[in-house]
Design a protein around this motif. Structure first.
Motif, PDB file in Angstrom:
ATOM      1  N   LYS A  82       0.832  -1.207   0.000  1.00  0.00           N
ATOM      2  CA  LYS A  82       0.000   0.000   0.000  1.00  0.00           C
ATOM      3  C   LYS A  82       0.865   1.254   0.000  1.00  0.00           C
ATOM      4  CE  LYS A  82      -3.967  -2.130   2.206  1.00  0.00           C
ATOM      5  NZ  LYS A  82      -4.889  -2.158   3.317  1.00  0.00           N
ATOM      6  N   GLU A  83       1.935   1.231   0.780  1.00  0.00           N
ATOM      7  CA  GLU A  83       2.859   2.364   0.841  1.00  0.00           C
ATOM      8  C   GLU A  83       3.550   2.575  -0.516  1.00  0.00           C
ATOM      9  OE1 GLU A  83       6.897   3.557   3.326  1.00  0.00           O
ATOM     10  OE2 GLU A  83       5.613   1.961   4.087  1.00  0.00           O
ATOM     11  N   ALA A  84       3.936   1.479  -1.163  1.00  0.00           N
ATOM     12  CA  ALA A  84       4.604   1.563  -2.456  1.00  0.00           C
ATOM     13  C   ALA A  84       3.670   2.106  -3.535  1.00  0.00           C
ATOM     14  CB  ALA A  84       5.136   0.190  -2.863  1.00  0.00           C
ATOM     15  N   VAL A  85       2.435   1.630  -3.567  1.00  0.00           N
ATOM     16  CA  VAL A  85       1.455   2.108  -4.554  1.00  0.00           C
ATOM     17  C   VAL A  85       1.180   3.596  -4.346  1.00  0.00           C
ATOM     18  CG1 VAL A  85      -0.933   1.903  -5.336  1.00  0.00           C
ATOM     19  CG2 VAL A  85       0.422  -0.155  -4.945  1.00  0.00           C
ATOM     20  N   ALA A  86       1.057   4.012  -3.092  1.00  0.00           N
ATOM     21  CA  ALA A  86       0.839   5.433  -2.801  1.00  0.00           C
ATOM     22  C   ALA A  86       2.025   6.266  -3.276  1.00  0.00           C
ATOM     23  CB  ALA A  86       0.608   5.633  -1.306  1.00  0.00           C
ATOM     24  N   ALA A  87       3.248   5.765  -3.085  1.00  0.00           N
ATOM     25  CA  ALA A  87       4.436   6.492  -3.532  1.00  0.00           C
ATOM     26  C   ALA A  87       4.460   6.635  -5.051  1.00  0.00           C
ATOM     27  CB  ALA A  87       5.700   5.769  -3.047  1.00  0.00           C
TER      28      ALA A  87
END
Length: 92
Positions: A82-87
């Motif tokens: 989720k953090e990677a997709v948001a980035a």
């Protein structure tokens, strides 16, 4: 970031059971999460041990230890995915 961004997943070798080599099992959920949002994923092997980097338009937008990612799955329950997709979606 446009919905159809090209994301390069750079990943290094990792050690498992005494064998060091490039493995993509922990990248499956990340790839699934990115593809579900309309992004194109390209895998690229690097020589940096245990590292995963997401590159968009020539810039590293996310980096983590490969073991931070959950093994297999679709990435929906993985906080690192989720953090990677948001980035990626906040990249310029």
């Amino acid at each position: 970031m446009p919905a159809n961004a090209r994301v390069t997943l750079c990943y290094g070798p990792s050690e498992s059971s005494g064998v060091v080599k490039h493995r993509t099992f922990r990248l499956q959920g990340l790839q699934a999460s990115l593809r579900a949002r309309g992004h194109q994923c390209v895998l690229e092997e690097t020589q940096d041990w245990n590292v995963v980097e997401l590159v968009v338009s020539g810039e590293v937008v996310f980096s983590c230890h490969i073991k931070k990612l959950k093994f297999g799955g679709d990435g929906q329950l993985d906080p690192a995915c989720k953090e990677a997709v948001a980035a990626v979606e906040n990249a310029y």
